[in-house]
Design a protein around this motif. Sequence first.
Motif, PDB file in Angstrom:
ATOM      1  N   UNK A  48       0.818  -1.203   0.000  1.00 14.33           N
ATOM      2  CA  UNK A  48       0.000   0.000   0.000  1.00 14.33           C
ATOM      3  C   UNK A  48       0.858   1.261   0.000  1.00 14.33           C
ATOM      4  N   UNK A  49       1.941   1.238   0.753  1.00 11.90           N
ATOM      5  CA  UNK A  49       2.826   2.398   0.800  1.00 11.90           C
ATOM      6  C   UNK A  49       3.426   2.678  -0.572  1.00 11.90           C
ATOM      7  N   UNK A  55       4.551   2.965  -7.499  1.00  9.56           N
ATOM      8  CA  UNK A  55       3.779   1.765  -7.861  1.00  9.56           C
ATOM      9  C   UNK A  55       4.520   0.799  -8.767  1.00  9.56           C
ATOM     10  N   UNK A  56       5.457   1.304  -9.567  1.00  9.57           N
ATOM     11  CA  UNK A  56       6.191   0.403 -10.460  1.00  9.57           C
ATOM     12  C   UNK A  56       6.995  -0.626  -9.670  1.00  9.57           C
ATOM     13  N   UNK A  57       7.431  -0.263  -8.469  1.00 12.84           N
ATOM     14  CA  UNK A  57       8.194  -1.199  -7.638  1.00 12.84           C
ATOM     15  C   UNK A  57       7.339  -2.388  -7.222  1.00 12.84           C
ATOM     16  N   UNK A 162      -4.978  -0.433  -7.898  1.00  9.26           N
ATOM     17  CA  UNK A 162      -5.295   0.867  -8.484  1.00  9.26           C
ATOM     18  C   UNK A 162      -6.266   1.652  -7.612  1.00  9.26           C
ATOM     19  N   UNK A 163      -7.136   0.940  -6.925  1.00  9.01           N
ATOM     20  CA  UNK A 163      -8.170   1.589  -6.130  1.00  9.01           C
ATOM     21  C   UNK A 163      -7.610   2.229  -4.866  1.00  9.01           C
ATOM     22  N   UNK A 164      -6.547   1.666  -4.308  1.00  9.67           N
ATOM     23  CA  UNK A 164      -6.079   2.157  -3.002  1.00  9.67           C
ATOM     24  C   UNK A 164      -5.630   3.617  -3.043  1.00  9.67           C
ATOM     25  N   UNK A 209       0.297  -0.314 -15.428  1.00 12.62           N
ATOM     26  CA  UNK A 209       1.492  -0.968 -14.905  1.00 12.62           C
ATOM     27  C   UNK A 209       1.228  -2.440 -14.605  1.00 12.62           C
ATOM     28  N   UNK A 210       0.047  -2.727 -14.084  1.00 12.05           N
ATOM     29  CA  UNK A 210      -0.278  -4.106 -13.731  1.00 12.05           C
ATOM     30  C   UNK A 210      -0.319  -5.029 -14.931  1.00 12.05           C
ATOM     31  N   UNK A 211      -0.991  -4.610 -15.977  1.00 12.02           N
ATOM     32  CA  UNK A 211      -1.067  -5.451 -17.174  1.00 12.02           C
ATOM     33  C   UNK A 211       0.242  -5.405 -17.970  1.00 12.02           C
TER      34      UNK A 211
END
Length: 255
Positions: A48-49, A55-57, A162-164, A209-211
């Motif tokens: 979450x952090x 987010x890429x990490x 993505x929602x967080x 990023x996820x896909x």
Amino acid sequence: MLPISYSSLNNSRVNRDGSSRYRRFIPEYFRRIFHYPQMDIEYTFWIMFYLCFNPSRVYKITYWHKQTKNQWARDDPAFVAICVFFMAIASMSYAIAFHYLSFFHIIKTIFWAVCVDFISLGLVVATVGWWVTNKFLRVSAHNHSVDQNVEWLYAFDIHCNSFFPLFIILYVIQFFLLPILLSSSFLSTFLSNSLYFIAFVYYYYITFLGYNALPFLQHTVAFLYPIILIFTFYVLGVVLNINFTISIMRFYFGQ
């Protein structure tokens, strides 16, 4: 050796059959929701952090997870459980702030936020993303490679990730800025609409990023295309002085 009765053997077989039947109908992912010690809370807060700041990490570890667990999706429901808890607290805070003080109204607000805004919309978004990627974006396997598909649970993980940050912006930051955002001034409209613009742009960026982390998908930049529509609504809202915060609060609380 002690004698073993037929009834004890039969009972053991029944227990094993019942346990296996239980495991078939309730996958491990959902069973672990009811077993707090089996959830990795510390690791979830780490995710979450970094979803908020880097987010890429987070998606750099998906390949490692695939190698160790043989699946792209998380097998730990801690992220969903914590999001549901945070959503319940935030929605209750909004209900109290807008004087929805009756037990029925508070439960109704929590139910709508958790079951509609997060879970139901998440199921729809994950299903659409899962279908689109497998139908149109998946690269056909070569002669010496294994054909891979996007797991539905991984698509749901992407939605949750993505929602967080969107939750932090639109449920937490917006809450503390309500005295400013609920004004009818142009500055309030600009700040309010900018919050929504940033939140949804960040949502689609993390989705991309996820896909994009899956090596067997191509043209994943398509998940960034909705940002064009979001920017259009943002500009129109600012120009026409349509305050998104006021509109959303009226929808939920009639304010």
